[in-house]
Design a protein around this motif. Structure first.
Motif, PDB file in Angstrom:
ATOM      1  N   ILE A   1      46.463  61.602 -21.660  1.00 15.43           N
ATOM      2  CA  ILE A   1      47.330  62.773 -21.776  1.00 15.43           C
ATOM      3  C   ILE A   1      48.246  62.598 -22.982  1.00 15.43           C
ATOM      4  O   ILE A   1      49.007  61.623 -23.055  1.00 15.43           O
ATOM      5  N   GLU A   2      48.161  63.524 -23.902  1.00 17.26           N
ATOM      6  CA  GLU A   2      48.934  63.436 -25.141  1.00 17.26           C
ATOM      7  C   GLU A   2      50.429  63.337 -24.852  1.00 17.26           C
ATOM      8  O   GLU A   2      50.973  64.067 -24.024  1.00 17.26           O
ATOM      9  N   GLY A   3      51.088  62.382 -25.516  1.00 16.54           N
ATOM     10  CA  GLY A   3      52.525  62.214 -25.384  1.00 16.54           C
ATOM     11  C   GLY A   3      52.960  61.418 -24.173  1.00 16.54           C
ATOM     12  O   GLY A   3      54.155  61.280 -23.917  1.00 16.54           O
ATOM     13  N   THR A   4      52.008  60.875 -23.407  1.00 15.12           N
ATOM     14  CA  THR A   4      52.331  60.086 -22.210  1.00 15.12           C
ATOM     15  C   THR A   4      51.447  58.845 -22.186  1.00 15.12           C
ATOM     16  O   THR A   4      50.551  58.677 -23.013  1.00 15.12           O
ATOM     17  N   ASP A   5      51.689  57.985 -21.190  1.00 22.08           N
ATOM     18  CA  ASP A   5      50.823  56.815 -20.969  1.00 22.08           C
ATOM     19  C   ASP A   5      49.777  57.077 -19.895  1.00 22.08           C
ATOM     20  O   ASP A   5      49.047  56.170 -19.502  1.00 22.08           O
ATOM     21  N   GLU A   6      49.690  58.324 -19.443  1.00 25.99           N
ATOM     22  CA  GLU A   6      48.816  58.648 -18.321  1.00 25.99           C
ATOM     23  C   GLU A   6      47.375  58.865 -18.772  1.00 25.99           C
ATOM     24  O   GLU A   6      47.108  59.497 -19.800  1.00 25.99           O
ATOM     25  N   VAL A   7      46.433  58.328 -17.991  1.00 27.01           N
ATOM     26  CA  VAL A   7      45.014  58.614 -18.200  1.00 27.01           C
ATOM     27  C   VAL A   7      44.453  59.205 -16.912  1.00 27.01           C
ATOM     28  O   VAL A   7      44.821  58.803 -15.804  1.00 27.01           O
ATOM     29  N   ARG A   8      43.562  60.173 -17.064  1.00 26.82           N
ATOM     30  CA  ARG A   8      42.991  60.877 -15.928  1.00 26.82           C
ATOM     31  C   ARG A   8      41.485  61.011 -16.119  1.00 26.82           C
ATOM     32  O   ARG A   8      40.957  60.914 -17.232  1.00 26.82           O
ATOM     33  N   ILE A   9      40.802  61.251 -15.015  1.00 27.82           N
ATOM     34  CA  ILE A   9      39.396  61.630 -15.030  1.00 27.82           C
ATOM     35  C   ILE A   9      39.329  63.158 -14.975  1.00 27.82           C
ATOM     36  O   ILE A   9      39.991  63.794 -14.148  1.00 27.82           O
ATOM     37  N   PHE A  10      38.500  63.732 -15.849  1.00 24.03           N
ATOM     38  CA  PHE A  10      38.335  65.177 -15.948  1.00 24.03           C
ATOM     39  C   PHE A  10      36.896  65.534 -15.584  1.00 24.03           C
ATOM     40  O   PHE A  10      35.948  64.952 -16.118  1.00 24.03           O
ATOM     41  N   ILE A  11      36.734  66.492 -14.672  1.00 27.37           N
ATOM     42  CA  ILE A  11      35.418  66.953 -14.254  1.00 27.37           C
ATOM     43  C   ILE A  11      35.193  68.340 -14.856  1.00 27.37           C
ATOM     44  O   ILE A  11      35.924  69.284 -14.548  1.00 27.37           O
ATOM     45  N   THR A  12      34.186  68.439 -15.730  1.00 30.69           N
ATOM     46  CA  THR A  12      33.918  69.685 -16.448  1.00 30.69           C
ATOM     47  C   THR A  12      32.469  70.089 -16.258  1.00 30.69           C
ATOM     48  O   THR A  12      31.583  69.233 -16.151  1.00 30.69           O
ATOM     49  N   PRO A  13      32.173  71.403 -16.232  1.00 31.91           N
ATOM     50  CA  PRO A  13      30.772  71.823 -16.151  1.00 31.91           C
ATOM     51  C   PRO A  13      30.014  71.417 -17.414  1.00 31.91           C
ATOM     52  O   PRO A  13      30.591  71.331 -18.503  1.00 31.91           O
ATOM     53  N   VAL A  14      28.712  71.193 -17.275  1.00 32.87           N
ATOM     54  CA  VAL A  14      27.930  70.763 -18.435  1.00 32.87           C
ATOM     55  C   VAL A  14      27.898  71.828 -19.525  1.00 32.87           C
ATOM     56  O   VAL A  14      27.594  71.524 -20.681  1.00 32.87           O
ATOM     57  N   ALA A  15      28.224  73.076 -19.189  1.00 34.49           N
ATOM     58  CA  ALA A  15      28.306  74.117 -20.220  1.00 34.49           C
ATOM     59  C   ALA A  15      29.357  73.784 -21.266  1.00 34.49           C
ATOM     60  O   ALA A  15      29.282  74.263 -22.409  1.00 34.49           O
ATOM     61  N   ASP A  16      30.351  72.961 -20.914  1.00 31.09           N
ATOM     62  CA  ASP A  16      31.398  72.551 -21.858  1.00 31.09           C
ATOM     63  C   ASP A  16      31.017  71.309 -22.657  1.00 31.09           C
ATOM     64  O   ASP A  16      31.819  70.831 -23.462  1.00 31.09           O
ATOM     65  N   VAL A  17      29.828  70.781 -22.417  1.00 32.31           N
ATOM     66  CA  VAL A  17      29.415  69.510 -23.011  1.00 32.31           C
ATOM     67  C   VAL A  17      28.378  69.744 -24.106  1.00 32.31           C
ATOM     68  O   VAL A  17      27.394  70.460 -23.900  1.00 32.31           O
ATOM     69  N   LYS A  18      28.599  69.145 -25.258  1.00 32.65           N
ATOM     70  CA  LYS A  18      27.585  69.096 -26.311  1.00 32.65           C
ATOM     71  C   LYS A  18      26.908  67.734 -26.231  1.00 32.65           C
ATOM     72  O   LYS A  18      27.526  66.709 -26.513  1.00 32.65           O
ATOM     73  N   MET A  19      25.633  67.730 -25.830  1.00 32.42           N
ATOM     74  CA  MET A  19      24.894  66.474 -25.680  1.00 32.42           C
ATOM     75  C   MET A  19      24.300  66.070 -27.025  1.00 32.42           C
ATOM     76  O   MET A  19      23.644  66.878 -27.688  1.00 32.42           O
ATOM     77  N   LEU A  20      24.541  64.833 -27.421  1.00 29.10           N
ATOM     78  CA  LEU A  20      24.110  64.383 -28.736  1.00 29.10           C
ATOM     79  C   LEU A  20      22.672  63.877 -28.764  1.00 29.10           C
ATOM     80  O   LEU A  20      22.078  63.753 -29.829  1.00 29.10           O
ATOM     81  N   GLY A  21      22.106  63.561 -27.609  1.00 26.08           N
ATOM     82  CA  GLY A  21      20.692  63.254 -27.526  1.00 26.08           C
ATOM     83  C   GLY A  21      20.255  62.011 -28.268  1.00 26.08           C
ATOM     84  O   GLY A  21      19.101  61.905 -28.689  1.00 26.08           O
ATOM     85  N   ASN A  22      21.154  61.069 -28.425  1.00 23.99           N
ATOM     86  CA  ASN A  22      20.887  59.905 -29.276  1.00 23.99           C
ATOM     87  C   ASN A  22      20.568  58.656 -28.453  1.00 23.99           C
ATOM     88  O   ASN A  22      21.179  57.616 -28.626  1.00 23.99           O
ATOM     89  N   TRP A  23      19.591  58.759 -27.567  1.00 21.88           N
ATOM     90  CA  TRP A  23      19.277  57.617 -26.688  1.00 21.88           C
ATOM     91  C   TRP A  23      18.004  56.940 -27.192  1.00 21.88           C
ATOM     92  O   TRP A  23      16.903  57.187 -26.725  1.00 21.88           O
ATOM     93  N   ASP A  24      18.169  56.073 -28.195  1.00 23.26           N
ATOM     94  CA  ASP A  24      17.058  55.321 -28.784  1.00 23.26           C
ATOM     95  C   ASP A  24      17.429  53.854 -28.668  1.00 23.26           C
ATOM     96  O   ASP A  24      18.143  53.297 -29.506  1.00 23.26           O
ATOM     97  N   VAL A  25      16.960  53.210 -27.598  1.00 22.61           N
ATOM     98  CA  VAL A  25      17.517  51.918 -27.206  1.00 22.61           C
ATOM     99  C   VAL A  25      16.423  50.934 -26.810  1.00 22.61           C
ATOM    100  O   VAL A  25      15.264  51.294 -26.637  1.00 22.61           O
ATOM    101  N   LEU A  26      16.833  49.679 -26.628  1.00 21.88           N
ATOM    102  CA  LEU A  26      15.918  48.610 -26.236  1.00 21.88           C
ATOM    103  C   LEU A  26      15.416  48.784 -24.815  1.00 21.88           C
ATOM    104  O   LEU A  26      14.226  48.679 -24.536  1.00 21.88           O
ATOM    105  N   GLY A  27      16.319  49.011 -23.875  1.00 24.84           N
ATOM    106  CA  GLY A  27      15.960  49.068 -22.465  1.00 24.84           C
ATOM    107  C   GLY A  27      16.699  50.164 -21.732  1.00 24.84           C
ATOM    108  O   GLY A  27      17.529  50.870 -22.303  1.00 24.84           O
ATOM    109  N   LEU A  28      16.391  50.316 -20.449  1.00 25.12           N
ATOM    110  CA  LEU A  28      16.941  51.394 -19.627  1.00 25.12           C
ATOM    111  C   LEU A  28      16.718  52.752 -20.293  1.00 25.12           C
ATOM    112  O   LEU A  28      17.566  53.642 -20.253  1.00 25.12           O
TER     113      LEU A  28
END
Length: 387
Positions: free
Chosen positions: A160-187
């Protein structure tokens, strides 16, 4: 919240259902690996079996398994396929904690559908949130959002800007831009992509403080808080993959018994296999001893003390790196079968990708040693560090 909050247990029904899905999960694993996400057939089957509801509080229609019950289910799924176990543990943790910690109106929106909502995201490196009437404006970029390609909501850490507080935010995937960059060794089948949220409005009811450890609904498991609950996941995952590695090697050597030059006739291999089995079982025993102690504490209405927080971190770190050693032994013993594309190679890659997670970092092990040696008086755990 009353000190008499008890630990809920649900029995073995969900474990038996998870075990029943193994043939399907194994058949679909190669296709999932190739496409970088679980197949629709596996996701649908997990929904139909009720697996995605195993962490959801009972008042919301979930099963709300106890820590050791969760460990058993995640271990079973990870044995069948490490990526499937990883996606299930990540999404069920996040839909369970959302169900426990979010306000009523948010829960009514998110859990209104016929299926358990899938929530995926990142809860370590924060974005930025600015207060606005009724909520916050959230922006940031997060990495390693396991299961995001199957999710309906994102779970993101924000400062949270201007404070020491951190929170978890739950947002619909419509608000998410997925970068699609999963090029990895495993999993590879976890689809643990990076993602961006740009100035999305999040109602305050769809947020909770990061270190919340008193549930608005559900039982005593939610008194662990988000971080300690995540340690359940990674401990169980290592147990499932470690067992599968040893079983695959045993099957490999038995199939070659009697052939000239095979390790099945090697006394040195026999001794090394015994050591690997004993080391793995000892690490597993530490995990179960630790979580048995945790369950007794939770069921007595108490929070964990610092030493118990140390032990859940230590048992996870120990089993993860034990399984990494098992993976190296299995790979080295598997000859050209391990070198070629196949299950042993995939397990080897998945294990070494799993060791990169923050919960298994060398710094966490160092902090455990400092606390166990009595060199951290008055300190307590914040994520994977002592303060």
């Amino acid at each position: 919240m009353s000190d008499t909050l008890r630990l809920h247990t649900a029995g073995t029904t969900l474990l038996e259902r998870a075990r029943g899905l193994r043939p399907l999960i194994e058949r679909e694993a190669d296709a999932a690996e190739a496409q970088g996400r679980l197949t629709a057939a596996v996701v649908d089957a997990l929904h139909e079996a009720g697996i995605f509801g195993i962490w959801v509080p009972v008042p919301l229609g979930g099963s709300e398994l106890s820590p050791r019950e969760l460990i058993a289910v995640f271990e079973e799924l990870s044995y069948a396929d490490p990526s499937t176990g990883w996606v299930v543990m990540a999404t069920t943790l996040e839909n369970g904690t959302a169900g426990a910690y979010l306000d009523d109106d948010a829960v009514e929106r998110i859990f209104a559908g016929a299926r358990t909502p899938l929530i995926a995201g990142q809860g370590t490196r924060p974005g930025t949130a600015v207060r606005e009437d009724g909520g916050f404006r959230l922006s940031g970029q997060w990495s390693f959002a396991s299961g995001m390609l199957h999710a309906q909501y994102a779970h993101s850490l924000g400062a949270i800007e201007g404070t020491d507080e951190v929170r978890i935010f739950i947002t619909p995937v419509a608000d998410v831009k997925m970068l699609g960059n999963w090029d990895v060794l495993g999993l590879r089948a976890t689809g643990s992509i990076d993602y961006v949220i740009e100035d999305a409005f999040v109602p305050e009811s769809q947020t909770h403080v990061f270190d919340q450890d008193e549930p608005l609904r559900g039982g005593a498991i939610f008194r662990l808080g988000l971080v300690d609950q995540a340690l359940i996941c990674h401990s169980a995952w290592a147990l499932g993959v470690g067992r599968r590695l040893l079983d695959e090697l045993a099957g490999y050597v038995v199939a070659r018994t009697g052939r000239p030059g095979q390790i099945a006739g090697s006394d040195a291999f026999h001794a090394d296999f015994a050591r690997a089995e004993a080391t793995f079982r000892a690490a597993k025993a530490l995990v179960h001893e630790t979580w048995d102690d945790v369950e007794r504490t939770l069921d007595a209405g108490r929070h964990l003390d610092v030493r118990q927080d140390t032990m859940v971190r230590l048992s996870l770190n120990h089993v993860t790196w034990t399984v990494a050693e098992v993976a190296r032994f299995v790979y080295a013993s598997g000859g050209t079968t391990a070198v070629r594309d196949g299950l042993i190679q995939r397990l080897f890659r998945d294990v070494h990708t799993g060791t990169a997670h923050i919960t298994s970092s060398p710094l966490a092990l160092q902090a455990c040693g400092r606390e166990l040696a009595g060199l951290a008086p008055g300190q307590s755990w914040a994520l994977m560090a002592l303060e």
